[in-house]
Design a protein around this motif. Sequence first.
Motif, PDB file in Angstrom:
ATOM      1  N   ARG A 488      27.806  17.702 103.170  1.00  0.00           N
ATOM      2  CA  ARG A 488      27.410  16.634 102.680  1.00  0.00           C
ATOM      3  C   ARG A 488      26.156  16.096 103.093  1.00  0.00           C
ATOM      4  O   ARG A 488      26.170  15.372 104.117  1.00  0.00           O
ATOM      5  CB  ARG A 488      28.416  15.199 102.404  1.00  0.00           C
ATOM      6  CG  ARG A 488      27.989  14.130 101.673  1.00  0.00           C
ATOM      7  CD  ARG A 488      29.019  13.101 102.007  1.00  0.00           C
ATOM      8  NE  ARG A 488      28.951  11.982 101.018  1.00  0.00           N
ATOM      9  CZ  ARG A 488      28.299  10.760 101.359  1.00  0.00           C
ATOM     10  NH1 ARG A 488      28.235  10.431 102.687  1.00  0.00           N
ATOM     11  NH2 ARG A 488      28.058   9.990 100.356  1.00  0.00           N
ATOM     12  N   HIS A 489      25.068  16.700 102.687  1.00  0.00           N
ATOM     13  CA  HIS A 489      23.683  16.599 103.242  1.00  0.00           C
ATOM     14  C   HIS A 489      22.693  17.067 102.261  1.00  0.00           C
ATOM     15  O   HIS A 489      22.737  17.762 101.314  1.00  0.00           O
ATOM     16  CB  HIS A 489      23.450  17.441 104.567  1.00  0.00           C
ATOM     17  CG  HIS A 489      23.530  18.792 104.232  1.00  0.00           C
ATOM     18  ND1 HIS A 489      22.231  19.555 104.393  1.00  0.00           N
ATOM     19  CD2 HIS A 489      24.531  19.843 104.149  1.00  0.00           C
ATOM     20  CE1 HIS A 489      22.804  20.999 104.137  1.00  0.00           C
ATOM     21  NE2 HIS A 489      24.002  21.097 103.893  1.00  0.00           N
ATOM     22  N   ARG A 490      21.496  16.523 102.479  1.00  0.00           N
ATOM     23  CA  ARG A 490      20.200  16.765 101.599  1.00  0.00           C
ATOM     24  C   ARG A 490      19.010  17.012 102.465  1.00  0.00           C
ATOM     25  O   ARG A 490      18.073  17.270 101.855  1.00  0.00           O
ATOM     26  CB  ARG A 490      19.847  15.541 100.744  1.00  0.00           C
ATOM     27  CG  ARG A 490      19.470  14.323 101.338  1.00  0.00           C
ATOM     28  CD  ARG A 490      18.746  13.361 100.108  1.00  0.00           C
ATOM     29  NE  ARG A 490      19.657  13.352  99.126  1.00  0.00           N
ATOM     30  CZ  ARG A 490      20.565  12.530  98.701  1.00  0.00           C
ATOM     31  NH1 ARG A 490      21.057  11.723  99.606  1.00  0.00           N
ATOM     32  NH2 ARG A 490      21.194  12.496  97.512  1.00  0.00           N
ATOM     33  N   PHE A 531      27.604  23.184 123.858  1.00  0.00           N
ATOM     34  CA  PHE A 531      26.480  22.382 123.347  1.00  0.00           C
ATOM     35  C   PHE A 531      26.423  23.113 121.849  1.00  0.00           C
ATOM     36  O   PHE A 531      25.718  24.002 121.621  1.00  0.00           O
ATOM     37  CB  PHE A 531      25.378  22.394 124.024  1.00  0.00           C
ATOM     38  CG  PHE A 531      24.251  21.413 123.371  1.00  0.00           C
ATOM     39  CD1 PHE A 531      24.135  20.365 123.935  1.00  0.00           C
ATOM     40  CD2 PHE A 531      23.256  21.905 122.467  1.00  0.00           C
ATOM     41  CE1 PHE A 531      22.929  19.419 123.584  1.00  0.00           C
ATOM     42  CE2 PHE A 531      22.280  21.103 122.118  1.00  0.00           C
ATOM     43  CZ  PHE A 531      22.103  19.586 122.617  1.00  0.00           C
ATOM     44  N   VAL A 532      27.026  22.326 120.737  1.00  0.00           N
ATOM     45  CA  VAL A 532      27.302  22.894 119.558  1.00  0.00           C
ATOM     46  C   VAL A 532      26.879  21.824 118.351  1.00  0.00           C
ATOM     47  O   VAL A 532      27.067  20.655 118.623  1.00  0.00           O
ATOM     48  CB  VAL A 532      28.703  23.054 119.339  1.00  0.00           C
ATOM     49  CG1 VAL A 532      29.080  23.464 117.852  1.00  0.00           C
ATOM     50  CG2 VAL A 532      29.027  24.444 120.192  1.00  0.00           C
ATOM     51  N   GLY A 533      26.388  22.222 117.434  1.00  0.00           N
ATOM     52  CA  GLY A 533      26.025  21.417 116.230  1.00  0.00           C
ATOM     53  C   GLY A 533      26.626  22.203 114.783  1.00  0.00           C
ATOM     54  O   GLY A 533      26.138  23.355 114.637  1.00  0.00           O
ATOM     55  N   THR A 534      26.991  21.633 113.906  1.00  0.00           N
ATOM     56  CA  THR A 534      27.407  22.050 112.628  1.00  0.00           C
ATOM     57  C   THR A 534      26.782  21.139 111.399  1.00  0.00           C
ATOM     58  O   THR A 534      26.897  19.879 111.512  1.00  0.00           O
ATOM     59  CB  THR A 534      28.870  22.057 112.418  1.00  0.00           C
ATOM     60  OG1 THR A 534      29.387  20.795 112.458  1.00  0.00           O
ATOM     61  CG2 THR A 534      29.641  22.797 113.489  1.00  0.00           C
ATOM     62  N   GLN A 535      25.978  21.710 110.470  1.00  0.00           N
ATOM     63  CA  GLN A 535      25.468  21.146 109.132  1.00  0.00           C
ATOM     64  C   GLN A 535      26.281  20.601 108.582  1.00  0.00           C
ATOM     65  O   GLN A 535      26.469  19.447 107.907  1.00  0.00           O
ATOM     66  CB  GLN A 535      24.309  21.928 108.568  1.00  0.00           C
ATOM     67  CG  GLN A 535      23.516  21.225 107.540  1.00  0.00           C
ATOM     68  CD  GLN A 535      22.719  20.230 108.105  1.00  0.00           C
ATOM     69  OE1 GLN A 535      21.774  20.228 108.697  1.00  0.00           O
ATOM     70  NE2 GLN A 535      23.313  18.726 107.801  1.00  0.00           N
ATOM     71  N   TYR A 536      27.482  21.304 108.335  1.00  0.00           N
ATOM     72  CA  TYR A 536      28.820  20.950 107.623  1.00  0.00           C
ATOM     73  C   TYR A 536      29.604  19.832 108.361  1.00  0.00           C
ATOM     74  O   TYR A 536      29.387  19.726 109.412  1.00  0.00           O
ATOM     75  CB  TYR A 536      29.658  21.995 107.278  1.00  0.00           C
ATOM     76  CG  TYR A 536      30.011  23.080 108.500  1.00  0.00           C
ATOM     77  CD1 TYR A 536      31.269  22.585 109.285  1.00  0.00           C
ATOM     78  CD2 TYR A 536      29.395  24.144 108.696  1.00  0.00           C
ATOM     79  CE1 TYR A 536      31.374  23.478 110.259  1.00  0.00           C
ATOM     80  CE2 TYR A 536      29.720  25.125 109.665  1.00  0.00           C
ATOM     81  CZ  TYR A 536      30.853  24.515 110.639  1.00  0.00           C
ATOM     82  OH  TYR A 536      31.308  25.318 111.749  1.00  0.00           O
ATOM     83  N   HIS A 537      30.537  19.397 107.730  1.00  0.00           N
ATOM     84  CA  HIS A 537      31.484  18.379 108.305  1.00  0.00           C
ATOM     85  C   HIS A 537      32.771  18.846 108.589  1.00  0.00           C
ATOM     86  O   HIS A 537      33.735  18.827 107.700  1.00  0.00           O
ATOM     87  CB  HIS A 537      31.581  17.011 107.217  1.00  0.00           C
ATOM     88  CG  HIS A 537      30.317  16.281 107.085  1.00  0.00           C
ATOM     89  ND1 HIS A 537      30.258  14.906 107.902  1.00  0.00           N
ATOM     90  CD2 HIS A 537      29.190  16.416 106.329  1.00  0.00           C
ATOM     91  CE1 HIS A 537      29.018  14.627 107.615  1.00  0.00           C
ATOM     92  NE2 HIS A 537      28.281  15.220 106.769  1.00  0.00           N
TER      93      HIS A 537
END
Length: 577
Positions: A488-490, A531-537
């Motif tokens: 859920r992103h633009r 140290f992690v990031g995800t563009q998805y949810h």
Amino acid sequence: MKYVVVSGGVISGIGKGVLASSTGLLFKTLGLRVTSIKIDPYMNIDAGTMSPLEHGECFVLNDGGEVDLDLGNYERYLNITLTRNHNITTGKIYSKVIERERKGDYLGKTVQVVPHITNAIQEWIESVAKIPVDDTGLEPEICIIELGGTVGDIESAPFVEALRQFQFRVGSDNFALIHVSLVPVIHGEQKTKPTQAAIKDLRSLGLTPDMVACRCQEKLEHQTIEKIGMFCHVGPDQVIAVHDVNSTYHVPLLLKEQKMMKFLSKKLNIGEIDQSALTKGEALLSKWRHLTSSHDKSFETVTIALVGKYTHLHDSYLSVIKSLEHASMSCNRRLKIVWVESTNLEESMKGENLSEYHKAWHYVCQADGILVPGGFGSRGIEGMISAAKYARENNVPYLGVCLGLQIAVIEFVRNVLGIKGSTSQEFDNYKEEDHITPSVIYMPDVDQIKLGGTMRLGIHETKFTANTEWSKLKGLYGGVGSVFERHRHRYEVNPDLIEQIESKGLHFIGKDETGKRMEMIELKDDSHKFFVGTQYHPEYLSKVLDPSRPFLGLVAASAGILDDVLKRDDLNYRGEF
């Protein structure tokens, strides 16, 4: 098809969603296939354009449906996959009826609430209830319908009338109504008058509850149960006491102790159940009991600082909270969330409210891990960037979700690549003469004008890139080549900066199916815990008995047991849906 309707009275926010989910879970433990529908009386088509502070979290489904947060509860408890049509709103119903009227489907008749709106509601329910929602691919046998709002509200009147008609349409053996009501405690006395009045209103509208679920801070006294039974025209075995418990995961067991299923099975005339399905249901109940009992016995605590911008309403982050709970139970830890309003971490607060500034930073510095969840708008962004910087530089486990990934990238670009002033196009209209490269840009394939339902939504594949065997996140997913998660992103990470960012140690370990859009980041540094990031949810697919892997990694790293978790043999991520 058997239908169980859950309605509420006296006040809103009384716990209908948890009771509906718990009831559905108990039917599953009997070996039955269960589905759920949520009715929301508001005029919006869906929850996609609502502020989280207005209505709580917007939950996203596989098909991209932006729906009410209660559908998340259903999926988490029942391990099912719902569709956008499982969330009925006034806006959807009226749009459908008006569309039919414009096409001339009503043959010149005057279109009215009764029968046209009420018929449309009933037809929608019957149609959606038949959609397979679990891994069997078979039509469900039980449909739990939660009626949002409070009975007596003007906006819910068409739905109440539709359900009144619906009970005759499907037959009494196929329809049961559970009404959730509040029993307040005033000066030590349990008051039944609000419940009596709520049931009276309900009966005047043509609906008679088969069970009354009473929410109370404490256990209901025997005389309270008898009084409610007498004046609400139900037997004592039809009054269910739902008092405060250690966690919402105890509610199904609380209902089972009061023989709720015995009454409903008799009311709905549920016949003999296939032995293999019954065995599967018993195994589910056993797992649930083990999970809740293990959690009750856990005593070590893990503290996560949730740095967000909607912290005044915790329901804004409901799926995030639940995912942290699932992960902490899996790690046998007690969860403590400290809520940090990101604005309070900004330097400007030193002059505006120094005490709030120090308090916010105290929470961040004392936490075992830091989480930056999704969000929209520029408010509080600098505070989130400061929190990400603190986590990266001080070896504090960090998870960034959607906006949280973008925040980690912005921080890295500013402080490691040295591109001062770089941020997202969401927060700054860049001019060519500024000569500043944005860290995050508009996705080229999204609508920047029309906001409703135009983001990258629903389930999409994310493929791990080559040479990522070192990745802790990949290990948490069981070493698979790709994962399917909800989006859920633009906005997306600026592809022009990828090579520079990776040369300094922050790697994009997962990309979309085209290989062009960055979906996962991880700091390649053996000395950093996580140290992690995800563009998805990832929170949208977390289940009570199957926690989200990124959240599991955050909690495990924060508790100092990530290496042990990575060795577990239950990290058997399916990799497809």
